[in-house]
Design a protein around this motif. Structure first.
Motif, mmCIF file in Angstrom:
data_model
loop_
_atom_site.group_PDB
_atom_site.id
_atom_site.type_symbol
_atom_site.label_atom_id
_atom_site.label_comp_id
_atom_site.label_asym_id
_atom_site.label_seq_id
_atom_site.Cartn_x
_atom_site.Cartn_y
_atom_site.Cartn_z
ATOM 1 N N TYR A 1 5.669 -4.615 -2.656
ATOM 2 C CA TYR A 1 5.729 -3.743 -1.868
ATOM 3 C C TYR A 1 4.936 -2.653 -3.132
ATOM 4 O O TYR A 1 3.855 -2.266 -3.295
ATOM 5 N N ALA A 2 5.555 -3.190 -4.672
ATOM 6 C CA ALA A 2 5.551 -2.031 -5.785
ATOM 7 C C ALA A 2 4.011 -2.844 -6.037
ATOM 8 O O ALA A 2 3.054 -2.045 -6.891
ATOM 9 N N SER B 1 7.545 -1.354 -12.821
ATOM 10 C CA SER B 1 9.099 -1.139 -11.320
ATOM 11 C C SER B 1 9.384 -3.132 -11.297
ATOM 12 O O SER B 1 10.190 -3.779 -10.899
ATOM 13 N N GLN C 1 13.532 0.985 -6.546
ATOM 14 C CA GLN C 1 13.943 1.947 -5.431
ATOM 15 C C GLN C 1 13.648 3.069 -6.168
ATOM 16 O O GLN C 1 13.084 4.014 -5.447
ATOM 17 N N VAL D 1 1.304 -1.559 -3.835
ATOM 18 C CA VAL D 1 1.146 0.557 -3.835
ATOM 19 C C VAL D 1 0.169 0.488 -5.091
ATOM 20 O O VAL D 1 -0.795 1.221 -5.757
ATOM 21 N N PHE E 1 4.123 2.163 -10.377
ATOM 22 C CA PHE E 1 4.543 1.074 -9.837
ATOM 23 C C PHE E 1 4.859 -0.600 -10.010
ATOM 24 O O PHE E 1 5.396 -1.177 -10.100
ATOM 25 N N ILE F 1 10.416 5.984 1.965
ATOM 26 C CA ILE F 1 10.116 5.280 1.218
ATOM 27 C C ILE F 1 8.585 5.423 1.326
ATOM 28 O O ILE F 1 7.535 5.613 1.406
ATOM 29 N N ARG G 1 0.651 7.163 -12.287
ATOM 30 C CA ARG G 1 0.959 6.270 -10.826
ATOM 31 C C ARG G 1 1.497 5.287 -11.016
ATOM 32 O O ARG G 1 2.168 4.233 -10.680
ATOM 33 N N LEU H 1 9.692 9.304 -9.258
ATOM 34 C CA LEU H 1 8.491 9.602 -8.986
ATOM 35 C C LEU H 1 7.631 9.889 -7.755
ATOM 36 O O LEU H 1 7.432 11.040 -7.896
ATOM 37 N N ILE H 2 8.483 9.673 -6.159
ATOM 38 C CA ILE H 2 8.014 10.691 -5.777
ATOM 39 C C ILE H 2 8.389 11.905 -5.024
ATOM 40 O O ILE H 2 7.907 12.820 -4.824
ATOM 41 N N VAL I 1 5.003 7.483 0.537
ATOM 42 C CA VAL I 1 4.142 7.227 -0.387
ATOM 43 C C VAL I 1 3.324 6.955 0.738
ATOM 44 O O VAL I 1 1.936 7.737 -0.238
ATOM 45 N N TRP J 1 10.670 4.548 -7.975
ATOM 46 C CA TRP J 1 10.064 5.833 -6.822
ATOM 47 C C TRP J 1 10.149 6.722 -6.448
ATOM 48 O O TRP J 1 9.864 7.617 -5.847
#
Lengths: 192, 192, 192, 192
Positions: free
Chosen positions: B115-116, B163, B176, B119, B160, B56, B156, B182-183, B60, B179
């Protein structure tokens, strides 16, 4: 691209590398806690000082990079003296992950003094590069654009050196607020 | 190469350095186990979460680099404001080895939220660079090529930020997967 | 320098950064012993496996960089697909400080298998970049110079994948000697 | 920029990266103490050897970079042999964060011998690059400018190799002063 220009580009590339690595190593000072899952919240909230040190350390190295970038964009060639003065600056910037790490881990005046000395002496090294560039005629036609450079460099060094007695006589926190104020002013000057 | 172009190239070089270092430091979060040889198999299979976090985190930072690369390839010059907005982005990307490391070590909603947030805010910094570049006229003739850039950036960031409540109200694992989805979509769009 | 060339240069710069950082992080796997001064000699002689892993890991990442350098020197432009395939390669190279570190710390077949899988899959990613570059017409006129590239890539991947059963059925040491033989052959081919 | 020049530039970029990372990793050897706040002063004063090792290590890698930079600025193209000789040099420079770290942590002749051997062999690798460049005709018209290069390289290697018996027969401290003397002379020669 002339051979002189190419030599200068390699000094730039090496310096950019050291600045980029030193600034990115700062994150290693924010240790990942090793605690049971249910104590993680309080362990993370104890990282506040580490995060503040990261912010200060990132802004300071970022500003050194920016100053370097502007100074070197005016140069048209390099010489041995410039490389050595630049190496002195890089050696002091390369120490910053250590002194920034101390700043995050401890609260006393000694870590403030060490960080301030590191930044202050590195600022003097910045000034030395400027003096060498001017004395050895390494600047191109745009040399006059930043006449106040040395005065501003001296002022920045003075603020950091001054924060050492402040940390001991008043409090380490006041010294750190002084840095944040200086960083804020420099940011505003470049933004506005 | 003009002097303006050269200034821009150094911003690129410094940024590439920070992206490359941050992405390569991610591997340090996958700790080499210190166990007797015969327990190594089970110790390694316990590293699954660390490896998922590496995947991940790498994707990212890689996508941030790719976005940066496309945005900056349209610019023709730099200014103080752009450098500062870029520094903000780099400071947030530089934090990712820490927040990615937390994600690999712990399972709770708090590490997903951190983390969200990291990002999401970095995505907003990306948008700020775009706004500065447009407002200050730093783009060349190819400026119109990606009209939907800001809308996509906002989307985007929204995914995040969204989430975070999902991690708390539903489960961290669902956040997760969102994410990864999305990735995957972004990868497919660039591949196809 | 055209805008297409510039985009390609940034992919090169980012990739060079990741290769250079991954190869330099390998040294962190050779831990500085913490022993009394008079036990240092024996502690250092116990680092033989770490040093051998450093040599293998450095040569392998070095050869990946060299292959990347030759492949990309033939390209005249980049596209989204190339960047993604390249990101896959970099993600696998970025893992090597971890798998190389395991190789130095442990002796069993499992660490040989993990390292061989890492290198083998990265070699396939190398091949994927080549296929994308050819399929999307990203190569310039010199495209035909290395016709045997894919065959050699396949052979290299095969040797590493083959060393996995060798490590389990024969011995991990034989698998490592096989790698060193392959590295030696590649070096000789480039030297001679 | 010709394709030959471009290949050479990537060798430069990769080498600059390895030099910059190795030199910046040196700071990780100065460990941040984990002691109560009131013992910090004495813990920090115990770091003197680490800081001296940082200064020596930084100056030595810096001088290798500078020599590399001067040597490569005379080249007009690269070949397989040059890349391999360069990789050998980079592998030895990449080891220096380890051997420099040993130098800071321990006092005995063995760490002086290891560091001296590392630097001495790396100096020979430097000489090998020079020999390859001359033998394969990779230098441009400015090739004759540094006729004494090989002699100086040999002298530098000799000083480091000589410091090994000095560390064992006289004292490790004298060997380190000898290095500092050599570094000082090289600095003065470039400054004056």
């Amino acid at each position: 691209m002339s051979s002189e220009r190419r030599e200068l580009e390699r000094v730039n590339a090496f310096s950019d590398g050291v600045f980029a690595i030193a600034i990115t190593l700062l994150v290693l000072n924010i240790g990942i806690p090793s605690v049971p899952e249910d104590e993680l919240g309080s362990a993370l909230s104890g990282l506040g000082d580490d995060v503040l040190a990261y912010v200060i350390g990132f802004a300071v190295i970022g500003l050194f990079w920016f100053g370097h970038h502007r100074l070197f964009s005016r140069l048209v060639r390099s010489n041995g003296r410039l490389v050595l003065a630049n190496m002195l600056l890089l050696g002091l910037v390369g120490l910053m992950p250590f002194t920034t790490g101390l700043l995050g881990r401890y609260d006393g005046p000694i870590v403030v003094a060490l960080y301030a000395a590191n930044v202050g002496i590195a600022t003097l090294a910045d000034g030395l590069i400027h003096v060498v560039a001017r004395a050895d005629g390494l600047e191109g036609e745009r040399g006059g654009r930043e006449r106040h450079f040395l005065a501003l460099t001296g002022l920045r060094a003075a603020v950091f050196f001054l924060s050492i007695p402040i940390a001991y006589l008043a409090s380490p926190a006041i010294a750190q607020w002084l840095w944040l104020l200086l960083i804020g002013i420099v940011f505003l000057r470049h933004w506005g």
